[in-house]
Design a protein around this motif. Structure first.
Motif, PDB file in Angstrom:
ATOM      1  N   CYS A   1      38.417  46.323  29.690  1.00  0.00           N
ATOM      2  CA  CYS A   1      39.762  46.902  29.799  1.00  0.00           C
ATOM      3  C   CYS A   1      40.755  46.018  29.057  1.00  0.00           C
ATOM      4  O   CYS A   1      40.498  44.834  28.825  1.00  0.00           O
TER       5      CYS A   1
ATOM      6  N   CYS B   1      43.189  44.738  30.284  1.00  0.00           N
ATOM      7  CA  CYS B   1      43.608  43.663  31.192  1.00  0.00           C
ATOM      8  C   CYS B   1      42.618  42.506  31.188  1.00  0.00           C
ATOM      9  O   CYS B   1      42.863  41.473  31.800  1.00  0.00           O
TER      10      CYS B   1
ATOM     11  N   HIS C   1      43.189  49.642  37.631  1.00  0.00           N
ATOM     12  CA  HIS C   1      42.348  48.484  37.331  1.00  0.00           C
ATOM     13  C   HIS C   1      41.353  48.166  38.449  1.00  0.00           C
ATOM     14  O   HIS C   1      40.862  47.045  38.558  1.00  0.00           O
TER      15      HIS C   1
ATOM     16  N   CYS D   1      37.247  48.755  34.388  1.00  0.00           N
ATOM     17  CA  CYS D   1      38.419  49.317  35.065  1.00  0.00           C
ATOM     18  C   CYS D   1      38.457  50.835  34.907  1.00  0.00           C
ATOM     19  O   CYS D   1      38.122  51.376  33.849  1.00  0.00           O
TER      20      CYS D   1
END
Ligand code: ZN
Length: 393
Positions: free
Chosen positions: A257, A259, A246, A264
Motif C-alpha cells: 500500500c 502507506c 488500511h 491494505c
C-alpha cells in the motif's frame, strides 16, 4: 405519592433553560404551552417566558391552533428552520461542492466548482470564502444570518481542533487551522471533519434517520467508513474511527500500500486499485462506465472488490452490530456488483444474530451526501442547547 413523583422526575428529560426546551421542538412537531409544561414539568409561566425568548430569536414560530374540546383553542409553536442559514462545504481532491441550507438542511443555493486541493489551504479556502459569499447573496441572506459552517476534507482530521493531520493527498494542509482561517472570513463557528464522516452523517440524516446503528462505507479513490451508533456519529478518541482503508485483507501478502504496509484494503479494493488492475481504465469513473456498458471483466473485478471489502466489514459487523451497511462513493454507482460481493462474504463470515436483520444497500444521497452532512454538523452545533441559550440571552 412521593414514589410516583420521584419516578416522574426521573423520567422527565432534564430541561433547564430555553436551549433545552428548544431541543424538544427540533422535530418540527407543533406543541402548545401546555404540552411543553407537561413534558418539562416546568410552570406554565416559565414555559411561556421561554417561548417568548425563542420566538424573539426567530427559532420558533406560531404554528396555528391545536384542536380544542371547548373554549378558545390553544396556540401551538414549532421550529422555524428558515431562522438562520448554514454553509456546507464538501472538498474533494479535484472538486468542491458548497451548499447554503436552512436549519433543516434544505438546500437554498448550491455550487459545484473545480479546484485542486493540492493548491494548499490559502488558495482553496479563499475560493470557499468567495463562493460562500456568492451563495449567501444568491439566496438573499445576509452574512449575519450565517449560523455556522461545516467542512469536509479528503483526509484525516483531528476532530477537537478541526486540523488536518498528515493528510496524504493534501500537501501543505498538515495542521492548517481551517476553523480559524474560515472563521475569520465568515464570522461564524466552523467545524471540520473528514469527508467520509460527513457523508455518513448526510446519508443517515437524509435517508435513514430512524436507523440507529449504521455503517457507511465510501468506496472511491480510497476506502473509508463512518460509524453511526445509537443514532450519532462516533469519531473515536482522535477522530479516526472508521478508517478501514488500511486494515489488512486476510490472505493478501503481495500488494504494498502507499502507506508502506502490505495487503491494505485500499490497495486491493478501492476504485483506484480496481482501475489500475483492469485493462484500459485509469480512474474509478472509468471502471463504473465499463461496468455500466456490461463489460464482464470490469463487473467481475468490482464484485471481487466487494468480497475483499466484505472480508473487512465482517469484522466490523462483529464489533459494532450495525443494522445497516450503506455503500457510497463512486464505485457504488457500478450498481449491484459491489453490494453483491460484500453481501456474499459478510453473511458468510458473521454470526447469524449479527446478520439476521442486517441490510446492505447502496447510498441514496449520492454526491449530495457530503454537503448534507457538513450542513447537519453545522446545524447541530448552531442549535445545541448551549448555542441557543447564548443566542437568546
Ligand atoms: Zn495502507
Amino acid at each position: 405519592m412521593v414514589e410516583v413523583a420521584r419516578e416522574l422526575m426521573q423520567q422527565a428529560p432534564k430541561v433547564s433553560g430555553a436551549g433545552d426546551m428548544f431541543q424538544l421542538l427540533r422535530d418540527g412537531r407543533p406543541r402548545t404551552r401546555a404540552d411543553l409544561a407537561a413534558v418539562t414539568g416546568q410552570a406554565r409561566s416559565t414555559v411561556a417566558a421561554r417561548i417568548d425568548l425563542l420566538m424573539a430569536a426567530g427559532l420558533i414560530a406560531p404554528a396555528g391552533e391545536a384542536s380544542s374540546t371547548g373554549g378558545r383553542p390553544p396556540a401551538t409553536f414549532a421550529f422555524a428552520p428558515s431562522a438562520r442559514v448554514v454553509l456546507g462545504v464538501d472538498l474533494g481532491a479535484t472538486h468542491a461542492r458548497l451548499a447554503l441550507t436552512d436549519l433543516a438542511s434544505t438546500v437554498l443555493a448550491q455550487r459545484d466548482l473545480p479546484l485542486l486541493i493540492t493548491d494548499g489551504p490559502g488558495p482553496v479556502l479563499d475560493q470557499v470564502a468567495a463562493t460562500g459569499a456568492e451563495l449567501l447573496a444568491e439566496a438573499g441572506r445576509s452574512p449575519g444570518e450565517l449560523a455556522g459552517v461545516g467542512v469536509g476534507l479528503p483526509g484525516p482530521v483531528e476532530h477537537a481542533t478541526g486540523k488536518p493531520n498528515n493528510p496524504p493527498i493534501m500537501p501543505g494542509w498538515d495542521d492548517a487551522d481551517v476553523p480559524a482561517i474560515l472563521g475569520a472570513r465568515f464570522h461564524a463557528p466552523v467545524l471540520v471533519d473528514n469527508d467520509v464522516n460527513i457523508m455518513a452523517l448526510g446519508e443517515h440524516r437524509a435517508a435513514w434517520p430512524d436507523v440507529a446503528d449504521l455503517l457507511f462505507v465510501k468506496v472511491a479513490t480510497g476506502i473509508g467508513a463512518g460509524i453511526i451508533a445509537d443514532g450519532a456519529l462516533r469519531r473515536g478518541a482522535q477522530g479516526s474511527a472508521g478508517d478501514i482503508g488500511h486494515v489488512a485483507v486476510p490472505g493478501v501478502t503481495d500488494i504494498v500500500c502507499r502507506c508502506g504496509n502490505i495487503g491494505c484494503l485500499e490497495a486491493i479494493a478501492s476504485g483506484l486499485a480496481v482501475a489500475n488492475a483492469l485493462e484500459g481504465t485509469t480512474t474509478p469513473a472509468d471502471v463504473v462506465a465499463l461496468v455500466r456498458a456490461g463489460d464482464v471483466a470490469a463487473s467481475q473485478a468490482v464484485r471481487q472488490a466487494g468480497r475483499d471489502i466484505g472480508a473487512v466489514l465482517a469484522t466490523s459487523v462483529s464489533l459494532l452490530n450495525p443494522s445497516m451497511i450503506v455503500i457510497g462513493g463512486i464505485l457504488a454507482d457500478a450498481g449491484e456488483h459491489i453490494v453483491a460481493g460484500i453481501r456474499e462474504v459478510v453473511y458468510q463470515r458473521s454470526l447469524p444474530l449479527a446478520t439476521q436483520h442486517l441490510r446492505i444497500v447502496t447510498a441514496r444521497t449520492g454526491a449530495r451526501a457530503g454537503v448534507l452532512g457538513a450542513s447537519a454538523m453545522a446545524v447541530d452545533q448552531a442549535l445545541s442547547s448551549e448555542a441557543v441559550d447564548r443566542l437568546v440571552a
